[in-house]
Enzyme design. Structure first.
Site, mmCIF file in Angstrom:
data_model
loop_
_atom_site.group_PDB
_atom_site.id
_atom_site.type_symbol
_atom_site.label_atom_id
_atom_site.label_comp_id
_atom_site.label_asym_id
_atom_site.label_seq_id
_atom_site.Cartn_x
_atom_site.Cartn_y
_atom_site.Cartn_z
ATOM 1 N N ASP A 35 44.170 30.725 23.943
ATOM 2 C CA ASP A 35 42.858 31.190 23.348
ATOM 3 C C ASP A 35 41.791 30.392 24.233
ATOM 4 O O ASP A 35 41.848 28.723 24.152
ATOM 5 C CB ASP A 35 42.388 31.784 22.267
ATOM 6 C CG ASP A 35 41.300 33.376 22.984
ATOM 7 O OD1 ASP A 35 41.895 34.243 22.122
ATOM 8 O OD2 ASP A 35 40.182 32.816 22.853
ATOM 9 N N ASP A 58 42.361 27.765 29.478
ATOM 10 C CA ASP A 58 41.946 29.240 29.808
ATOM 11 C C ASP A 58 43.165 29.269 30.351
ATOM 12 O O ASP A 58 43.523 28.417 31.995
ATOM 13 C CB ASP A 58 40.884 28.331 30.648
ATOM 14 C CG ASP A 58 39.615 29.166 31.608
ATOM 15 O OD1 ASP A 58 40.639 30.299 32.284
ATOM 16 O OD2 ASP A 58 38.886 29.151 32.220
ATOM 17 N N VAL A 59 43.553 30.753 30.887
ATOM 18 C CA VAL A 59 44.758 30.957 32.198
ATOM 19 C C VAL A 59 44.023 30.673 33.093
ATOM 20 O O VAL A 59 45.393 31.173 34.308
ATOM 21 C CB VAL A 59 45.013 32.222 31.260
ATOM 22 C CG1 VAL A 59 45.685 32.599 29.664
ATOM 23 C CG2 VAL A 59 44.409 33.512 31.782
ATOM 24 N N ASN A 85 48.063 38.739 27.716
ATOM 25 C CA ASN A 85 47.075 38.998 27.391
ATOM 26 C C ASN A 85 45.655 38.909 27.466
ATOM 27 O O ASN A 85 45.330 40.055 27.544
ATOM 28 C CB ASN A 85 47.682 39.505 25.442
ATOM 29 C CG ASN A 85 46.431 39.777 24.947
ATOM 30 O OD1 ASN A 85 46.321 41.540 25.469
ATOM 31 N ND2 ASN A 85 45.536 39.190 24.872
ATOM 32 N N TYR A 157 37.895 45.971 37.109
ATOM 33 C CA TYR A 157 38.896 46.020 36.507
ATOM 34 C C TYR A 157 40.236 47.104 36.678
ATOM 35 O O TYR A 157 41.345 46.546 36.423
ATOM 36 C CB TYR A 157 38.354 46.607 35.214
ATOM 37 C CG TYR A 157 38.961 46.715 33.446
ATOM 38 C CD1 TYR A 157 39.222 45.550 33.192
ATOM 39 C CD2 TYR A 157 39.566 47.659 33.065
ATOM 40 C CE1 TYR A 157 39.948 45.256 32.143
ATOM 41 C CE2 TYR A 157 40.687 47.964 32.117
ATOM 42 C CZ TYR A 157 40.424 46.477 31.346
ATOM 43 O OH TYR A 157 40.662 46.844 30.233
ATOM 44 N N LYS A 161 44.266 45.705 36.716
ATOM 45 C CA LYS A 161 44.567 46.133 36.350
ATOM 46 C C LYS A 161 46.273 46.840 37.075
ATOM 47 O O LYS A 161 47.153 46.875 36.824
ATOM 48 C CB LYS A 161 44.721 46.744 34.613
ATOM 49 C CG LYS A 161 44.091 46.392 34.042
ATOM 50 C CD LYS A 161 44.314 45.777 33.540
ATOM 51 C CE LYS A 161 44.325 45.013 32.243
ATOM 52 N NZ LYS A 161 44.998 43.774 31.500
ATOM 53 N N THR A 192 39.378 47.262 19.651
ATOM 54 C CA THR A 192 39.245 45.750 19.577
ATOM 55 C C THR A 192 37.713 45.278 20.209
ATOM 56 O O THR A 192 36.853 45.972 20.270
ATOM 57 C CB THR A 192 40.020 44.390 20.777
ATOM 58 O OG1 THR A 192 39.647 45.718 22.175
ATOM 59 C CG2 THR A 192 41.319 46.036 20.368
HETATM 60 P P1 NDP Z 1 39.486 40.503 23.078
HETATM 61 O O1 NDP Z 1 38.516 40.419 23.529
HETATM 62 O O2 NDP Z 1 38.728 42.050 22.096
HETATM 63 O O3 NDP Z 1 40.468 40.099 23.439
HETATM 64 C C1 NDP Z 1 40.881 39.147 24.748
HETATM 65 C C2 NDP Z 1 41.058 38.013 24.219
HETATM 66 O O4 NDP Z 1 41.159 36.691 25.441
HETATM 67 C C3 NDP Z 1 39.824 36.782 23.677
HETATM 68 O O5 NDP Z 1 40.276 35.936 22.242
HETATM 69 C C4 NDP Z 1 38.871 35.426 24.593
HETATM 70 O O6 NDP Z 1 38.502 34.727 23.779
HETATM 71 C C5 NDP Z 1 40.416 36.010 25.060
HETATM 72 N N1 NDP Z 1 40.173 35.836 26.612
HETATM 73 C C6 NDP Z 1 39.253 36.075 27.188
HETATM 74 N N2 NDP Z 1 39.194 35.038 29.116
HETATM 75 C C7 NDP Z 1 40.506 34.247 28.593
HETATM 76 C C8 NDP Z 1 40.674 33.515 29.969
HETATM 77 N N3 NDP Z 1 41.061 33.127 30.384
HETATM 78 N N4 NDP Z 1 42.004 32.425 29.278
HETATM 79 C C9 NDP Z 1 41.725 32.550 27.779
HETATM 80 N N5 NDP Z 1 42.184 33.593 26.807
HETATM 81 C C10 NDP Z 1 41.117 34.252 27.691
HETATM 82 O O7 NDP Z 1 40.176 41.808 24.435
HETATM 83 P P2 NDP Z 1 41.756 42.992 23.778
HETATM 84 O O8 NDP Z 1 42.622 42.896 23.094
HETATM 85 O O9 NDP Z 1 40.996 45.146 24.225
HETATM 86 O O10 NDP Z 1 42.606 43.197 25.076
HETATM 87 C C11 NDP Z 1 43.466 42.143 25.439
HETATM 88 C C12 NDP Z 1 44.084 42.868 27.202
HETATM 89 O O11 NDP Z 1 45.001 43.991 27.026
HETATM 90 C C13 NDP Z 1 43.386 42.982 27.633
HETATM 91 O O12 NDP Z 1 43.775 42.432 28.850
HETATM 92 C C14 NDP Z 1 42.935 43.932 28.099
HETATM 93 O O13 NDP Z 1 41.912 44.330 29.230
HETATM 94 C C15 NDP Z 1 43.569 44.738 27.728
HETATM 95 N N6 NDP Z 1 43.334 46.332 27.359
HETATM 96 C C16 NDP Z 1 42.609 46.113 26.470
HETATM 97 C C17 NDP Z 1 42.081 47.926 25.726
HETATM 98 C C18 NDP Z 1 41.332 48.105 24.727
HETATM 99 O O14 NDP Z 1 40.987 49.188 24.886
HETATM 100 N N7 NDP Z 1 41.059 47.269 24.170
HETATM 101 C C19 NDP Z 1 42.849 48.711 26.609
HETATM 102 C C20 NDP Z 1 43.730 48.451 27.866
HETATM 103 C C21 NDP Z 1 43.962 47.980 28.098
HETATM 104 P P3 NDP Z 1 37.215 35.048 23.986
HETATM 105 O O15 NDP Z 1 36.727 35.161 22.110
HETATM 106 O O16 NDP Z 1 36.989 33.470 23.316
HETATM 107 O O17 NDP Z 1 36.981 35.472 25.363
#
Ligand code: NDP
Length: 266
Positions: A35, A58-59, A85, A157, A161, A192
């Site tokens: 993360d 950072d990915v 993810n 986005y 996607k 989330t």
């Molecule tokens: P959250 O914002 O709850 O969690 C995302 C996590 O990814 C956070 O911990 C964030 O860290 C981390 N993150 C962001 N950028 C980076 C990076 N560059 N490198 C490493 N980690 C990173 O998101 P969701 O759980 O809602 O989403 C997860 C995935 O599911 C995403 O790909 C999203 O597009 C997808 N998705 C989500 C939906 C939804 O309704 N929630 C629906 C469909 C798809 P930090 O908090 O420190 O920024």
């Protein structure tokens, strides 16, 4: 070193990623949580148990990804699963006011991030022994309903996607003969922090989403995590290049939402 299968989950400190880390740990995997927030990832790993690990990564940073994947191999001995993810929400301005750097950033996290992670993890999986079905490892990418349908104004986005599905199919077909499976889930709206921030900014209307969703509600993160864990597991040993909607029927609806009837309270 670990006898259990090992998975890396990116964006694992929060939301769907954290639910997935918990689900995989429950299913007997050792999980490396990546993360941006390394301290929280380490805290989460500790909460799961001593066989799990948390990493700041950072990915989008190719050098950091290379180093961290190599550290995971040094710590856990192998990599059997990767869940790409990590993701961020889009800017909410109309197209004519959108910022190009913000556009690039969304594509970088979702596409460059998943690509760079997959490159380094596949290089490792490709050296590992095959299992009884001839497989060496599995990658699960995260699409969205935005992979299939346009959401007005959410240009980056939707592009990201849709791109995730293209990359899933390209990687799946390239690596199938080497025993590396690559699939995607396409969640509907999930409760989330990402969705909370879009709701706060007025970019989405939770009630309207419930009305448009045949099942009449958003998903809980664990409902997505269970499907990710299935696709990563040997139970999905003959599935590759697939996209599985986990959306409460959203993509199946081909009629105005009024055809669904009112939301049920009982
Ligand atoms: P959250 O914002 O709850 O969690 C995302 C996590 O990814 C956070 O911990 C964030 O860290 C981390 N993150 C962001 N950028 C980076 C990076 N560059 N490198 C490493 N980690 C990173 O998101 P969701 O759980 O809602 O989403 C997860 C995935 O599911 C995403 O790909 C999203 O597009 C997808 N998705 C989500 C939906 C939804 O309704 N929630 C629906 C469909 C798809 P930090 O908090 O420190 O920024």
């Amino acid at each position: 070193m670990s006898a259990a299968p090992v998975a890396i989950v990116t964006g694992a400190a929060e939301g769907i990623g954290w639910a997935t880390a918990q689900q995989l740990a429950h299913a007997g995997w050792s999980v490396a949580l990546f993360d941006l927030n390394g301290a929280l990832a380490a805290e989460r790993a500790q909460a799961l148990g001593a066989q799990h690990s948390g990493w700041a990564c950072d990915v989008t940073d190719a050098d950091a990804v290379k180093a961290q994947v190599s550290d995971v191999v040094a710590r856990h001995g192998r990599i059997d699963g990767l869940v790409n993810n990590a993701g961020i929400a889009d800017q909410t301005a109309p197209t004519l006011k959108q910022d190009i750097d913000a556009f690039d950033k969304v594509l970088a996290v979702h596409l460059r991030g998943a690509f760079v992670m997959s490159q380094h993890v596949i290089a490792q999986m490709n050296q590992q022994a095959r299992d009884a079905h001839g497989n060496r490892g599995a990658i699960v990418n995260i699409g969205s309903i935005a992979s299939f349908g346009g959401i007005p104004g959410r240009n980056a986005y939707c592009a990201a996607k849709a791109g995730v599905l293209g990359m899933t199919r390209a990687l799946a077909t390239e690596w199938a003969r080497r025993g590396i499976r690559v699939n995607a889930v396409a969640p509907g709206y999930v409760k989330t922090a990402l969705v909370a921030s879009l709701t706060e900014r007025g970019a989405i209307d939770a009630q309207a989403i419930a009305r448009r969703t045949p099942m009449g509600r958003m998903a809980a993160p664990e409902e997505i995590a269970q499907v990710i864990a299935f696709l990563a597991s040997p139970l999905a040993s003959y599935i590759t290049g697939a996209v599985l909607p986990v959306d409460g029927g959203w993509a199946a609806l081909g009629a105005p939402e009024a055809a669904l009837g009112p939301l049920q309270e009982d």
